[in-house]
Design a protein around this motif. Structure first.
Motif, PDB file in Angstrom:
ATOM      1  N   LEU A 643      32.741 -74.827  42.830  1.00 54.03           N
ATOM      2  CA  LEU A 643      34.328 -74.108  42.817  1.00 54.03           C
ATOM      3  C   LEU A 643      34.449 -73.514  44.387  1.00 54.03           C
ATOM      4  N   GLY A 644      32.771 -72.931  45.322  1.00 52.15           N
ATOM      5  CA  GLY A 644      32.701 -73.122  46.165  1.00 52.15           C
ATOM      6  C   GLY A 644      32.624 -74.445  47.476  1.00 52.15           C
ATOM      7  N   PHE A 645      32.812 -75.151  46.535  1.00 44.92           N
ATOM      8  CA  PHE A 645      32.226 -76.584  47.252  1.00 44.92           C
ATOM      9  C   PHE A 645      34.000 -77.117  47.138  1.00 44.92           C
ATOM     10  N   ALA A 646      34.962 -76.844  46.527  1.00 43.33           N
ATOM     11  CA  ALA A 646      36.433 -76.994  46.608  1.00 43.33           C
ATOM     12  C   ALA A 646      37.026 -75.849  47.596  1.00 43.33           C
ATOM     13  N   GLU A 647      36.760 -75.187  47.882  1.00 47.13           N
ATOM     14  CA  GLU A 647      36.900 -73.463  48.110  1.00 47.13           C
ATOM     15  C   GLU A 647      37.249 -74.141  50.027  1.00 47.13           C
ATOM     16  N   GLN A 648      35.708 -74.269  49.953  1.00 45.01           N
ATOM     17  CA  GLN A 648      35.454 -75.660  51.295  1.00 45.01           C
ATOM     18  C   GLN A 648      36.352 -76.590  51.968  1.00 45.01           C
ATOM     19  N   MET A 649      36.129 -77.613  50.518  1.00 44.30           N
ATOM     20  CA  MET A 649      37.426 -78.426  51.244  1.00 44.30           C
ATOM     21  C   MET A 649      38.691 -77.926  51.369  1.00 44.30           C
ATOM     22  N   GLU A 650      39.138 -77.344  50.766  1.00 42.89           N
ATOM     23  CA  GLU A 650      40.203 -76.398  50.961  1.00 42.89           C
ATOM     24  C   GLU A 650      40.307 -75.684  52.174  1.00 42.89           C
TER      25      GLU A 650
END
Ligand code: FES
Ligand code: FES
Lengths: 744, 151, 429
Positions: A643-650
Motif C-alpha cells: 500500500l505504501g509502495f503504491a502511494e509512493q509511486m503515485e
C-alpha cells in the motif's frame, strides 16, 4: 504538548498546556522527546483493540525499564514499542520498518507503537542506530537485515525467558501473536510478562533471519501508522513546536547565494513593540520578536539590508543555459562508459544518425512545510526541534555549530512536512542555533515560502546531448551521450569529484541497459553560484527525461513501435522486460484513443527499482495539455508494504509531473526569481491524472527503493505522448514553455 | 481587542489588526493543526472555516474578524469521527500530512455545497496543493466521504 | 497600444541596495520633500541601482528611452548645472547642452512649479544627493525619429508655460492641492488621456479630459472625477486621504504604476498637503451622469448554492474567493472589494486583466511592506479562464460592466511582464 511529542492519547489536544509547563518539567519531557514521538497502531480507528499503554520514552540517561534493547520495549500489558531510526516525511517508512521488526518478532501488530529513535542515545550507546538518514530511497533496503535481526533476537530472547521459566528447552517453544507457547504442556505466556526477564538474556548466537519466501507479514498491505495523527491536526511537525518563553525569528538571507551581509540599519525597528533583537549572521540578518512569527516577519520587512554580492550578482539564466549547452556540445569531458567504437559507428556508411540536445532548469524542492527549526540553548545543553532527513548528521552539525560535545545535543525529530532531499541539509537549524546563542532564549526560526524557494539547494540545471545511429534495418548501432550538469557533491562540499565523474550525474545514462554495441557516456561537471543538492530521484529527474525521449526519437527514426524497439534491446534484462510488458498490457498500448489524444511510453531504473509508465494525454485545439492517466508498472524485487509502495509511486508521478509541466527556477541578477506557488506552480487536483499502479516484482536478491523511482519516467512518457500526438519533440522542460496550440 | 470564537471557545485577541488569522491560531491560541504553507492564499494548508465557509487563514486579517466563529481541524470532531476524517483514514490519504488539515477543512465545506460531487466539481473547488501528490487517494476519499455523509 | 514599459521596469526583482525605511522622523529638507512629491526617484533610478542615477527603460510611442543621471556628478550627471540650467530642464525640457528632453519627463506639468520650489529642488539635488558616476544609456528611438528638433514644435503646441497661478474663487487649500496635482505630482501623466502626439489632452481642470482616466503601460489609470460608478464619486475626502497615505482604503488598493507613487511619494507628504490634494480632486465634477452602484446579493447566493451557471463563477470560487469573498466584499482595507469597486466598473478592463495575469508588487508605505499582495495567475489560468473569471467579476454583484474576451487577455499576456513579489525601495540619499 509543546511540539516535542506526538502521542495518540485519546484525541484530546493537550498542546495548549504548553504554558503550564514549568521549565524544569519541560526539560525532562524535552529530553524524553528525543524518542518521544510515539504512534500507536492500536489506536487506529479501524483497529478493534484500543491501546492504553503509555510508552516511557528513553529519558536520555537511562534505558526504559521495559527496554529489551535500544530498539524494542515491551510493557507489562503487551504493548510493543518499536523505535524507528529514520525520518517519516510521507514516504511511509515509519510503517514499513516496524513491519520488518514485527515480521520476526511475531508480535501482535495492533499492539505496536512506534517512536523516533534518539540520535543522542545513538551517540551515547556506540552508534546503536547506525545511519539514521532517509535519503536515496534507502530506508527499507539498508535497514531490512538489521531490523529483521533486531526482531529475531528479541523473539528468541522472549522464548528463552519463557523456556527458562517453564524449565523446558527453548526449541520446544514457539512465539506467535505476542504469546510464547509450549505445545507439549499447553502453557502460554504473553510477551509483556516476559519482557523484563528477556531483557537480561544474552543469546549465545544471533538467530537466523527469515528469507523472503517465508515472510507472513511483510508484503501484506498495511495502513500507515501515522495517518490517524494526520487527520485531526495532532501530528507534530517542527513548525508546531511551542516552548515556554519561546520567541520567533524571521530571516533575510543574501538574495544572491554566496553573498554576505554588508550592513543593516536597525533604526526602523526603534519603538516597534515586541522586537527582541536584530541578529546579524554572515550572510543573513534575523529579527527576533515575541508573541508571533508574524511580528518578527513584519519587523524584518522594515529592514532593508545591504549585501555584498560580488560577480555572481550579474549572472542570469540565459548565460547559464549557454554555458551548459556549450559544455554539452564542445570541449572535453570525463568518459564514464565506452563500449565499442562510437565514432566509427556514427560515421559508418549507411548509418542513419540523429543528434539532439535536452535541457532542464534548476528546480526547487518546495516541501509543503517550509524550513524551520526551534532551538533551546542552555550553555551546556542544546535541544533542537527540526524536521530532518538525517537526525544523526543534524546532531553532529548542531554540536559543531554550538561548540558542544555530541552527547550534549538532543535532536528532537518530528514529522517532516515533506523532504524530497531538501531536509538532509539543515541550513535552517544552523541559523537557528546561531540566533539562539545570540539571544539566549528558546527561539523558533521559520522561513517564509519565499525564503524556502529562493534559498533552496536546487536540482541542478543540465544540458544533455545525444547522438544515435541506426543501421539499414533500423537497429541501433551507436549511442553517444554527454551530460553537462552541476555537481552536487562539489556544491555540498562532500567530495571534489576529482575524476570528473559524479555518480548521480550519470545515473540512468551510463548504466542504461539497452544493448547497443557502441555506447559512450561522458560527464562534464559544471557549477554556478547557485547551490545544488539531491532532489527527489536526483540524476534520474533529468536523465530519464533525456534518455527516454531520445530512445523514443530513435524508435521513430527506425520506424518501430517504441515498446517493441525498447524490448528488442533488453535481452539481458528480464526484469526490465517484465516491467515493460506489464505496463503495456495494462495500458492498452497501441490502441487508438481518438482525436486529440495519444499515449507515450518510458521506463527507467532508479534506486534499484524499475518503473515503466504509459502516459495518456489530451491536447485541446488551443494547445491545453491534460495528462489524463498514467499507467505504471514497477519492480523493486520485493516490497514490504504494497500500500505504501503504491502511494509512493503515485506521489512520485505527481511530483515529477509538476516538474515536467511547470518546474523552472530562473536566475536574474544572480537571484533565483520564483518565490511562491504563483510563480512556481504545482499540479493540483484539476491537473492530476488518474494513476494505476501495477506490480511486476521479480523477487530474487533485489530490494529497490520506493520514494523516488515513481517519478523518473514521467516527463519522458508525457513528452513522448506529445510527440505521438503532434510530431513536436519537447527537448527542454518545463512543457509550459512550449506552445502546443494548433499542433494536435 | 478582537473577540473570536474558535472551536466553541471565546478568545480575546489583542494584536495588530493586520495579523493574519493563521498566526493568531498557531502562535497566540496554540492551535497548530492549521498549517503555514505559502502565506498568499495559494496552497490552502491554512484552510479553516470562518462563519461556516472555508477560508485561507493566512490571508484573512484578524482585524476584520471581530465576532467571527472559527472552526479548525482540532474542532472538527473530538475523536476523528467526522465522515471526512473517516474517509481519509479509510483511503490512507496523508503522506507527509502537512497539507491534510487544509484538505480536510476544504472538503468538509465543499461537501455542504456539493453533496453529490462530480470529479469536475472537485477539480474546480478543491484547489489546495499537496506537494506529496496524494491526489489519487484524495479524490477517492472525497467521494467516499460524500457517501458516508449520506449514510 | 504602443505605450508600454513606462514605469513598469521598476518592478524588476531585487532587494539589493534598497533602502532606508522610516524617514518619518528625518529632519525636513524642503527640496527633499518636493523631490518626494514629484516622485523623481521612481523614474530616475533602477532597482538595485543608485538613486537618481537614471537608466530606467521607458517605452514611448517612438521607441524605448532611458531616464538620465540626475545626481550631481559633474561628468555623467548634472553636477555642472547652474540653477538656470536646472530650471530649463525641469520646467522647459531643455538640457544644458541644448538638446530637448522627450516628454516622458513631465515638464509640461513641472512647468507649473514655482521659482522658489525649483530653487529648493536644485539645492537638494546639488547638496544632498550623493553623486554617482554612471553614463547615461543611449535611447532606442529609430534614427528617422531621433531628431529632436520636432520637439521644439511639440513644446510650442502642447505646453502651456508659466508657473501655477492661484485661481481666484478657490481657497488656499484648493489652490495648494491644484498646484501639487498639476505640478510636481504630475498626476495627469497617467490619469489624463493622451492625444495624437502623445501629449496630455489637458493640463488642468478647465477641461473634462483632465484626469479623466487613461490606459498607459497596460494599466487603466482610473478617472479621478466624481463620476459615481467609474470615477471617485463614492469616495469621500477622507477616503482619498486614506488612499494617499496608505495605498489603500475601504474601497480599493493601489496597483500598477500607482504602487511606485505610494511607495516613494504620497505617504511622505504632510497631512496638510494630502488634504489639499483630496480637496482639489473632490472638486472635479462628474463627467457623466451615472446611477450609483447598488450591491446585488444574487451573485453571492449563486456562489453559495454550488453549481453556479457561469464558468467564471467556478473559477472565482476556487481561486479568488478566499481573499475577495464569496460576497465580493474583500477584507478591506487589506484585500479590496470587487463589488462596486470603480476599477472593476471601469470601461476598460486593462488593469483587471493585468492584475490577474501578473499580480501586484507589494505596497511599501514608508518602508513597511504591505502584508498582503495579489498573486499572479499568468501560469495557472489560460486566456479563456481569465476572461471568464473577469467577465464574471465585472458582471457580478450588480457591477454591470462589460465582458472580457480571451483575445484581450492574450494581448496583455504578450505585452506585460509578471510583477515581482520582492520589495524595491529606493533610498533618496
Ligand atoms: S498558507 Fe494560506 S493558502 Fe498557503
Ligand atoms: S501529504 Fe504532504 S503535502 Fe500533502
Amino acid at each position: 504538548m509543546s511540539g516535542h511529542r506526538n502521542t495518540v492519547q485519546a484525541g484530546k489536544s493537550n498542546r495548549q498546556d504548553a504554558v503550564a509547563f514549568t521549565r524544569r518539567h519541560f526539560i525532562i519531557a524535552g529530553a524524553t522527546a528525543a524518542g518521544g514521538l510515539a504512534v500507536g497502531i492500536g489506536m487506529l480507528p479501524r483497529a478493534a483493540k484500543a491501546l492504553t499503554v503509555a510508552a516511557k520514552p528513553w529519558d536520555g540517561n537511562a534505558s526504559s525499564p521495559y527496554d529489551l534493547d535500544a530498539w524494542i520495549a515491551i510493557e507489562p500489558d503487551d504493548s510493543v514499542l518499536i523505535r524507528y531510526a529514520r525520518s517519516e516525511m510521507g514516504q511511509g517508512s515509519m510503517t514499513a520498518l516496524p513491519m520488518i521488526v514485527a515480521e520476526e518478532l511475531q508480535c501482535d501488530w495492533s499492539k505496536v507503537r512506534v517512536e523516533y529513535a534518539s540520535p543522542n542515545r545513538s551517540v551515547r550507546e556506540n552508534n546503536v542506530y547506525g545511519d539514521m538518514s532517509s535519503v536515496g530511497s534507502h530506508s527499507v533496503r539498508d535497514s531490512r537485515i538489521k531490523l529483521q535481526q533486531v526482531g529475531a533476537s528479541a523473539r528468541e530472547r522472549l522464548i528463552a525467558a519463557a523456556a527458562a521459566q517453564w524449565n523446558v528447552p527453548a526449541s520446544e517453544c514457539k512465539a506467535a501473536d505476542s504469546v510464547v507457547s509450549h505445545a507439549a504442556s499447553g502453557r502460554r505466556i504473553n510477551y509483556g510478562a516476559l519482557a523484563s526477564a528477556a531483557a537480561q538474556i544474552k543469546l549465545a548466537a544471533e538467530p537466523a533471519i527469515k528469507a523472503p519466501e517465508h515472510y507472513t507479514f511483510i508484503g501484506k498491505p498495511q495502513p500507515r501508522v501515522d495517518v490517524p495523527l494526520k487527520v485531526n491536526g495532532a501530528a507534530q511537525y517542527a513548525i508546531d513546536t511551542r516552548l515556554p518563553d519561546m520567541v520567533y525569528a524571521a530571516i533575510a538571507q543574501c538574495p544572491v547565494p554566496g553573498g554576505t551581509l554588508a550592513s543593516v540599519d536597525e533604526a526602523p525597528l526603534k519603538n516597534m513593540p515586541g522586537i527582541v533583537q536584530v541578529v546579524r549572521l554572515k550572510d543573513a540578518v534575523a529579527v527576533v520578536a515575541t508573541d508571533t512569527f508574524w511580528r518578527a516577519k513584519q519587523g524584518l520587512a522594515r529592514l532593508h539590508p545591504e549585501w555584498n554580492v560580488g560577480a555572481a550578482g550579474s549572472t542570469d539564466s540565459a548565460q547559464f543555459v549557454k554555458e551548459y549547452r556549450d559544455a554539452a556540445l564542445s570541449g572535453t569531458a570525463a568518459v564514464a562508459r565506452n563500449d565499442g567504437d562510437v565514432d566509427s559507428a556514427l560515421s559508418a556508411s549507411g548509418a542513419k544518425t540523429l543528434t539532439s540536445l535536452y535541457e532542464v532548469p534548476y528546480l526547487a524542492h518546495a516541501t509543503m512545510e517550509p524550513m524551520n527549526a526551534t532551538v533551546h540553548w542552555q550553555g551546556d545543553r542544546l535541544d533542537v526541534w527540526v524536521g530532518t532527513q538525517a537526525a544523526d548528521r543534524a546532531l553532529k552539525v548542531a554540536a559543531e555549530t554550538a561548540g558542544l560535545k555530541p552527547e550534549q545535543v538532543y535532536i528532537h525529530n518530528t514529522f517532516v512536512g515533506g523532504g524530497f532531499g531538501r531536509k538532509s541539509r539543515n541550513d535552517e537549524m544552523v541559523q537557528a542555533i546561531e540566533i539562539a546563542k545570540a539571544i539566549n532564549r528558546p527561539v523558533k526560526l521559520v522561513w517564509t515560502r519565499e525564503d524556502d524557494m529562493r534559498h533552496d539547494r536546487f536540482r541542478p540545471q543540465a544540458a544533455i546531448s545525444f547522438k544515435g545511429a541506426l543501421d539499414a534495418n533500423g537497429r541501433p548501432t551507436a549511442l553517444y551521450i554527454r551530460t553537462a550538469v552541476g555537481s552536487i557533491l562539489r556544491s555540498l562540499r562532500i567530495n571534489k569529484v576529482e575524476n570528473g565523474i559524479e555518480p548521480m550525474a550519470i545515473e540512468g545514462l551510463a548504466n542504461n541497459p539497452y544493448q547497443i554495441a557502441n555506447t559512450k557516456v561522458e560527464c562534464a561537471l559544471k557549477n554556478t553560484h547557485i547551490p545544488v543538492a539531491f532532489w527527489r530521484s536526483v540524476g534520474a529527474s533529468q536523465n530519464a527525461f533525456a534518455i527516454e525521449s531520445f530512445i523514443d526519437e530513435m524508435a521513430h527514426a527506425a520506424g518501430r513501435d517504441p515498446y517493441q524497439f525498447r524490448r528488442a534491446m533488453l535481452g539481458s534484462r528480464p526484469d526490465w522486460i517484465k516491467v515493460l510488458d506489464t505496463v503495456v498490457e495494462n495500458s492498452n498500448w497501441g490502441r487508438s484513443l481518438g482525436p486529440g489524444r495519444a499515449q507515450g511510453l518510458a521506463i527507467h531504473e532508479c534506486y534499484g527499482t524499475i518503473v515503466g509508465e504509459v502516459a495518456e494525454i489530451t491536447i485541446s485545439p488551443q494547445g491545453a495539455l491534460k495528462v489524463d492517466r498514467i499507467t505504471l508498472a514497477a519492480d523493486s524485487g520485493h516490497v514490504v508494504n504494497p500500500l505504501g509502495f503504491a502511494e509512493q509511486m503515485e506521489g512520485g508521478v505527481i511530483f515529477a509531473l509538476t516538474a515536467a509541466l511547470y518546474g523552472k527556477v530562473t536566475v536574474k541578477n544572480g537571484v533565483p526569481e520564483q518565490g511562491n506557488f504563483d510563480t512556481y506552480p504545482m499540479v493540483r487536483l484539476a491537473q492530476a491524472p488518474k494513476i494505476d499502479v501495477h506490480f511486476a516484482m521479480t523477487g530474487g536478491k533485489k530490494w529497490g527503493g520506493a520514494g523516488e523511482p515513481g517519478g523518473a519516467p514521467t516527463a519522458a512518457a508525457v513528452c513522448n505522448a506529445i510527440f505521438a500526438l503532434t510530431g513536436k519533440r519537447i527537448r527542454s522542460l518545463p512543457i509550459m514553455d512550449h506552445d502546443l496550440s494548433g499542433s494536435a | 481587542m478582537i473577540t473570536i470564537d474558535v472551536n466553541g471557545t471565546q478568545h480575546q485577541v489583542d494584536i495588530e489588526p493586520d495579523t493574519p488569522l493563521l498566526w493568531v491560531l498557531r502562535d497566540v491560541i496554540g492551535l497548530t493543526g492549521t498549517k503555514f504553507g505559502c502565506g498568499i492564499a495559494e496552497c490552502g494548508a491554512c484552510t479553516v472555516h470562518i462563519n461556516g465557509r472555508a477560508m485561507r487563514s493566512c490571508s484573512v486579517p484578524i482585524g476584520v474578524l471581530d465576532g467571527a466563529t472559527i472552526l479548525t481541524i482540532e474542532g472538527l470532531s473530538s475523536d476523528a469521527s467526522h465522515p471526512v476524517q473517516k474517509a481519509w483514514v479509510a483511503e490512507d490519504v496523508p503522506q507527509c500530512g502537512y497539507c491534510q488539515s487544509g484538505q480536510i477543512m476544504a472538503t468538509v465545506a465543499f461537501l455542504k455545497d456539493f453533496p453529490n460531487p462530480t470529479d469536475a466539481d472537485i477539480n474546480a473547488n478543491i484547489t489546495n496543493i499537496c506537494r506529496c501528490g496524494t491526489y489519487e487517494r484524495l479524490r477517492r476519499a472525497i467521494h467516499r466521504a460524500a457517501d458516508l455523509m449520506k449514510a | 497600444m504602443l505605450v508600454k514599459l513606462l514605469f513598469a521596469a521598476l518592478l524588476i526583482l531585487s532587494t539589493i541596495a534598497i533602502a532606508r525605511a522610516d524617514e518619518a522622523n528625518a529632519p525636513e529638507d524642503p527640496g527633499e520633500y518636493l523631490a518626494r512629491a514629484g516622485d523623481c526617484v521612481a523614474c530616475h533610478s533602477v532597482p538595485g541601482g543608485k538613486a537618481f542615477a537614471g537608466g530606467l527603460k521607458m517605452g514611448t510611442p517612438l521607441g524605448a528611452i532611458y531616464s538620465t543621471n540626475i545626481t550631481p556628478d559633474p561628468e555623467t550627471g548634472i553636477g555642472n548645472y547652474t540653477l538656470d540650467d536646472f530650471d530649463r530642464a525641469l520646467r522647459r525640457g531643455i538640457a544644458k547642452d541644448g538638446h530637448r528632453l522627450y516628454p516622458a519627463m513631465p515638464y509640461p506639468s513641472y512647468a507649473k512649479i514655482t521659482d522658489e520650489d525649483v530653487k529648493a529642488l536644485y539645492d537638494f539635488f546639488m547638496k544632498d544627493v550623493p553623486p554617482v558616476h554612471q553614463e547615461n544609456k543611449r535611447n532606442e528611438i529609430p534614427p528617422l525619429l531621433s531628431f529632436r528638433w520636432p520637439l521644439a514644435l511639440w513644446d510650442l503646441v502642447f505646453t502651456a508655460g508659466g508657473s501655477y497661478v492661484e485661481k481666484p474663487g478657490h481657497d488656499k487649500e484648493w489652490n495648494r492641492g491644484a498646484y501639487l496635482v498639476q505640478g510636481l505630482g504630475h498626476c495627469g501623466a497617467c490619469h489624463t488621456p493622451r492625444g495624437f502626439a502623445w501629449q496630455e489632452k489637458a493640463l488642468d481642470e478647465s477641461s473634462s479630459a483632465y484626469l479623466g482616466g487613461a490606459v498607459l503601460d497596460a494599466w487603466l489609470a482610473p478617472n479621478l472625477h466624481n463620476d459615481l460608478r467609474t470615477g471617485l464619486g463614492t469616495w469621500s475626502k477622507d477616503d482619498l486621504v486614506d488612499f494617499l497615505k496608505h495605498g489603500h482604503n475601504r474601497d480599493g488598493t493601489a496597483f500598477g504604476s500607482m504602487i511606485d507613487v505610494v511607495n516613494n511619494s504620497t505617504p511622505y507628504l504632510s497631512d496638510a498637503d494630502i488634504n489639499a490634494v483630496a480637496v482639489y480632486l473632490k472638486s472635479l465634477p462628474a463627467n457623466a451622469a451615472q446611477a450609483a452602484y447598488v450591491y446585488d446579493d444574487a451573485t453571492t447566493q449563486a456562489l453559495r448554492g454550488g453549481h453556479p451557471s457561469q464558468p467564471g463563477a467556478v473559477l472565482y470560487a476556487g481561486n479568488c474567493a478566499s481573499c475577495h469573498g464569496l460576497d465580493g466584499r474583500g477584507f478591506s482595507p487589506y484585500m479590496p472589494p470587487i463589488a462596486g469597486n470603480p476599477v472593476v466598473l471601469g470601461e476598460d478592463p486593462a488593469s483587471l486583466i493585468n492584475l490577474v495575469l501578473n499580480g501586484s508588487t507589494p505596497l511599501v508605505v514608508k518602508g513597511t511592506p504591505d502584508p498582503y499582495r495579489m498573486p499572479q495567475f499568468r501560469l495557472q489560468l489560460n486566456d479563456q479562464e481569465i476572461a471568464d473569471v473577469l467577465t464574471f467579476i465585472r458582471g457580478g454583484w450588480g457591477n454591470g460592466a462589460s465582458a472580457v474576451s480571451a483575445a484581450q487577455v492574450a494581448e496583455l499576456r504578450k505585452s506585460t511582464d509578471p510583477t515581482s513579489d520582492q520589495v524595491v525601495i529606493l533610498k533618496m540619499r
